[in-house]
Design a protein around this motif. Structure first.
Motif, PDB file in Angstrom:
ATOM      1  N   CYS A 111      16.790 154.865 107.601  1.00 53.44           N
ATOM      2  CA  CYS A 111      16.335 155.014 106.861  1.00 53.44           C
ATOM      3  C   CYS A 111      17.540 155.475 105.026  1.00 53.44           C
ATOM      4  O   CYS A 111      17.353 156.959 104.825  1.00 53.44           O
ATOM      5  N   LEU A 112      18.105 154.615 104.515  1.00 54.71           N
ATOM      6  CA  LEU A 112      18.948 155.314 103.667  1.00 54.71           C
ATOM      7  C   LEU A 112      18.384 155.601 102.254  1.00 54.71           C
ATOM      8  O   LEU A 112      18.798 157.083 102.418  1.00 54.71           O
ATOM      9  N   GLU A 113      17.734 155.298 101.971  1.00 55.29           N
ATOM     10  CA  GLU A 113      16.877 155.490 100.654  1.00 55.29           C
ATOM     11  C   GLU A 113      16.395 157.467 101.075  1.00 55.29           C
ATOM     12  O   GLU A 113      16.046 157.872 100.027  1.00 55.29           O
ATOM     13  N   CYS A 114      15.975 157.389 102.641  1.00 50.23           N
ATOM     14  CA  CYS A 114      15.284 158.825 102.953  1.00 50.23           C
ATOM     15  C   CYS A 114      16.275 159.778 102.761  1.00 50.23           C
ATOM     16  O   CYS A 114      15.877 161.056 102.725  1.00 50.23           O
ATOM     17  N   MET A 115      18.090 159.339 102.194  1.00 48.98           N
ATOM     18  CA  MET A 115      18.818 160.070 103.109  1.00 48.98           C
ATOM     19  C   MET A 115      19.251 160.426 101.260  1.00 48.98           C
ATOM     20  O   MET A 115      19.903 160.735 101.475  1.00 48.98           O
ATOM     21  N   GLY A 116      18.419 159.418 100.783  1.00 50.53           N
ATOM     22  CA  GLY A 116      19.032 160.262  99.115  1.00 50.53           C
ATOM     23  C   GLY A 116      20.757 158.874  98.772  1.00 50.53           C
ATOM     24  O   GLY A 116      21.329 158.892  98.119  1.00 50.53           O
TER      25      GLY A 116
ATOM     26  N   GLU B 158      21.042 166.883 109.463  1.00 55.23           N
ATOM     27  CA  GLU B 158      21.029 165.855 110.147  1.00 55.23           C
ATOM     28  C   GLU B 158      21.365 164.727 109.860  1.00 55.23           C
ATOM     29  O   GLU B 158      22.037 164.373 110.910  1.00 55.23           O
ATOM     30  N   ALA B 159      21.354 163.966 109.566  1.00 59.14           N
ATOM     31  CA  ALA B 159      20.908 162.661 109.112  1.00 59.14           C
ATOM     32  C   ALA B 159      22.494 162.259 108.829  1.00 59.14           C
ATOM     33  O   ALA B 159      23.467 161.914 108.820  1.00 59.14           O
ATOM     34  N   GLY B 160      22.233 162.554 106.914  1.00 58.22           N
ATOM     35  CA  GLY B 160      23.450 162.225 105.610  1.00 58.22           C
ATOM     36  C   GLY B 160      24.384 162.623 105.886  1.00 58.22           C
ATOM     37  O   GLY B 160      24.912 161.160 106.303  1.00 58.22           O
ATOM     38  N   LEU B 161      24.694 163.730 106.090  1.00 59.17           N
ATOM     39  CA  LEU B 161      26.162 164.345 106.483  1.00 59.17           C
ATOM     40  C   LEU B 161      27.088 163.489 108.017  1.00 59.17           C
ATOM     41  O   LEU B 161      28.255 163.745 108.018  1.00 59.17           O
ATOM     42  N   THR B 162      26.215 163.315 108.548  1.00 56.17           N
ATOM     43  CA  THR B 162      26.410 163.600 110.706  1.00 56.17           C
ATOM     44  C   THR B 162      26.521 161.810 110.022  1.00 56.17           C
ATOM     45  O   THR B 162      27.575 161.772 110.846  1.00 56.17           O
ATOM     46  N   LEU B 163      26.002 160.898 109.219  1.00 56.11           N
ATOM     47  CA  LEU B 163      26.493 159.694 109.021  1.00 56.11           C
ATOM     48  C   LEU B 163      27.015 158.966 108.996  1.00 56.11           C
ATOM     49  O   LEU B 163      27.931 157.889 109.161  1.00 56.11           O
ATOM     50  N   LEU B 164      27.725 160.027 108.046  1.00 53.47           N
ATOM     51  CA  LEU B 164      28.554 159.467 106.572  1.00 53.47           C
ATOM     52  C   LEU B 164      30.229 159.575 108.165  1.00 53.47           C
ATOM     53  O   LEU B 164      31.076 159.283 107.501  1.00 53.47           O
TER      54      LEU B 164
ATOM     55  N   ARG C  99      29.876 155.692 103.129  1.00 49.45           N
ATOM     56  CA  ARG C  99      30.154 156.371 102.079  1.00 49.45           C
ATOM     57  C   ARG C  99      30.181 155.725 100.999  1.00 49.45           C
ATOM     58  O   ARG C  99      30.362 156.030  99.946  1.00 49.45           O
ATOM     59  N   THR C 100      30.365 154.421 101.061  1.00 46.37           N
ATOM     60  CA  THR C 100      30.076 153.110  99.568  1.00 46.37           C
ATOM     61  C   THR C 100      29.191 153.794  99.424  1.00 46.37           C
ATOM     62  O   THR C 100      29.570 153.274  97.501  1.00 46.37           O
TER      63      THR C 100
ATOM     64  N   VAL D 277      27.602 156.720  98.795  1.00 50.51           N
ATOM     65  CA  VAL D 277      27.292 158.207  98.121  1.00 50.51           C
ATOM     66  C   VAL D 277      26.787 157.818  96.815  1.00 50.51           C
ATOM     67  O   VAL D 277      27.799 157.465  96.149  1.00 50.51           O
ATOM     68  N   GLY D 278      25.841 158.443  95.803  1.00 51.12           N
ATOM     69  CA  GLY D 278      25.958 158.361  94.282  1.00 51.12           C
ATOM     70  C   GLY D 278      25.604 160.122  94.198  1.00 51.12           C
ATOM     71  O   GLY D 278      25.135 160.934  94.939  1.00 51.12           O
ATOM     72  N   PRO D 279      25.095 159.824  92.624  1.00 50.44           N
ATOM     73  CA  PRO D 279      24.154 161.203  92.193  1.00 50.44           C
ATOM     74  C   PRO D 279      23.161 162.067  93.377  1.00 50.44           C
ATOM     75  O   PRO D 279      22.940 163.552  93.655  1.00 50.44           O
ATOM     76  N   THR D 280      22.315 161.071  93.781  1.00 52.25           N
ATOM     77  CA  THR D 280      20.760 161.787  94.135  1.00 52.25           C
ATOM     78  C   THR D 280      21.113 162.311  95.590  1.00 52.25           C
ATOM     79  O   THR D 280      20.942 163.957  95.641  1.00 52.25           O
ATOM     80  N   PHE D 281      22.368 161.639  96.649  1.00 51.20           N
ATOM     81  CA  PHE D 281      23.281 161.792  97.426  1.00 51.20           C
ATOM     82  C   PHE D 281      23.638 163.616  97.223  1.00 51.20           C
ATOM     83  O   PHE D 281      23.415 164.759  98.147  1.00 51.20           O
ATOM     84  N   LEU D 282      24.561 163.247  96.455  1.00 51.56           N
ATOM     85  CA  LEU D 282      25.195 164.724  95.835  1.00 51.56           C
ATOM     86  C   LEU D 282      23.787 166.189  95.143  1.00 51.56           C
ATOM     87  O   LEU D 282      24.833 167.383  96.268  1.00 51.56           O
ATOM     88  N   ILE D 283      23.148 165.312  94.923  1.00 45.54           N
ATOM     89  CA  ILE D 283      22.420 166.559  93.981  1.00 45.54           C
ATOM     90  C   ILE D 283      22.060 167.395  95.960  1.00 45.54           C
ATOM     91  O   ILE D 283      21.674 168.770  95.952  1.00 45.54           O
ATOM     92  N   LYS D 284      21.327 166.053  96.631  1.00 47.41           N
ATOM     93  CA  LYS D 284      20.417 166.938  97.966  1.00 47.41           C
ATOM     94  C   LYS D 284      21.688 167.303  98.651  1.00 47.41           C
ATOM     95  O   LYS D 284      21.463 168.818  99.164  1.00 47.41           O
ATOM     96  N   VAL D 285      23.118 166.713  98.434  1.00 42.64           N
ATOM     97  CA  VAL D 285      23.986 168.329  99.005  1.00 42.64           C
ATOM     98  C   VAL D 285      24.122 168.978  98.423  1.00 42.64           C
ATOM     99  O   VAL D 285      24.335 170.313  99.380  1.00 42.64           O
TER     100      VAL D 285
END
Lengths: 46, 281
Positions: free
Chosen positions: A39-44, B154-160, B167-168, B170-178
């Motif tokens: 779920c890409l959305e779930c990961m932001g 567990e998911a975001g950074l690991t999958l990246l 990696r394309t 990655v936007g502001p939302t993900f950066l906020i999460k990081v």
């Protein structure tokens, strides 16, 4: 002083009832459908 | 030690689908129909089971707006049995934070007013996917999308790392999460489990049952000498001899170990032998 309260029994009963209803409704399959896709959305992402 | 071992074993077992780590995909077998009782992102390449909070929100956010009785039932049952026992003994992200806290440094306690946050986070996590929907009738798993540091790690950074093509995205939302994850990691060195104490909706849910659960702390008031040893040792900053089963207690049982008179004990309320001896019940 009481060693246990009805509250715990009531919550346990409600929990087991909900769990049973959920399983009978086939929600395990719904959870599976969500769980098998990244779920890409779930990961932001995206 | 026993608790640490349990946490380690659970963390490894819950994320032991090694093929996922090697190939950069996730497990898609039938075990994903099972919810694990703790926060463990189902998009983690190693995860066998599904995160209850993630699945609850994903089902609520869909067109059919499904309220999952299965997930609520599972969490209510576990909460009724042990309250936040799952947080203290099984949760991999809690274990991760405790490892950070083990680093030798100055330690701080969270201000007590911050402890009012979890119920609000829980209410928003459960309600927003139903209430805040787009024009086409879809909600979003808002907690997962904007906050969940367990998912980011567990998911975001690991999958990246494993799938560079992502990696394309990655936007502001993900950066906020990081940023949230980094902040919690830094705070975690100085403050005990900062995420669990302030932002975890699952911990907040289990915490609702702490006072009523079958397995819980008991205070033998006749034995308590109010020496405060328990409150000094409580990593959550609670005062166990007054608020033994407050919602912030994750059943680490540190207080029972330091109590010099054995006034604090942990056990099942139905057959509570240490207590029964004194009351004659």
């Amino acid at each position: 002083m009481r060693e246990w309260t009805w509250g715990g029994m009531v919550f346990l009963g409600i929990g087991l009832l909900l769990l049973m209803v959920g399983l009978l409704r086939g929600e395990g399959v719904l959870v599976l459908e969500k769980g098998i896709n990244i779920c890409l959305e779930c990961m932001g992402l995206g | 030690m026993k608790r640490r071992l349990m946490q380690l074993v659970t963390s490894i077992l819950a994320n032991s689908y090694l093929t996922g780590f090697f190939r950069g995909h996730i497990y898609r077998g039938p075990l994903k129909a099972l919810c694990v009782p703790f926060l463990n992102c189902y998009s983690c390449p190693g995860a066998w089971g599904t995160c209850p909070m993630g699945a609850f929100q994903a089902l609520a956010a869909g067109f059919s707006q499904t309220l999952s009785f299965y997930i609520m039932g599972l969490l209510t049952t576990l909460g009724a049995l042990g309250g936040r026992l799952v947080c203290g003994w099984l949760c991999p992200f809690g274990f991760f934070q405790e490892l950070l806290y083990a680093y030798r440094s100055k330690k701080w306690r969270l201000p007590r007013w911050l402890k009012i946050l979890p119920p609000f986070v829980l209410a928003l996590t459960l309600a927003l996917p139903f209430l805040w929907r787009s024009g086409v009738g879809m909600g979003q798993p808002y907690f997962c999308r904007f906050i969940c540091p367990a998912g980011t790690l567990e998911a975001g950074l690991t999958l990246l790392i494993l799938r560079p093509q992502l990696r394309t995205l990655v936007g502001p939302t993900f950066l906020i999460k990081v940023a949230i994850l980094v902040m919690l990691i830094l705070l975690g060195v100085f403050i005990w489990r900062p995420f669990c104490q302030t932002l975890c909706p699952l911990g907040a849910f289990y915490g609702l049952f702490n006072n009523k659960s079958f397995w819980r702390l008991k205070v033998k008031e006749s034995r308590c000498i109010k020496c405060q040893a328990c409150s000094r040792s409580c990593p959550a900053g609670l005062v166990p001899f007054i608020e033994a089963n407050a919602s912030g207690c994750v059943r680490c049982l540190q207080c029972t170990k330091v109590c010099p008179t054995g006034a604090l004990t942990f056990g099942c309320a139905v057959d509570y032998a240490p207590f029964r001896t004194e009351t004659g019940g």
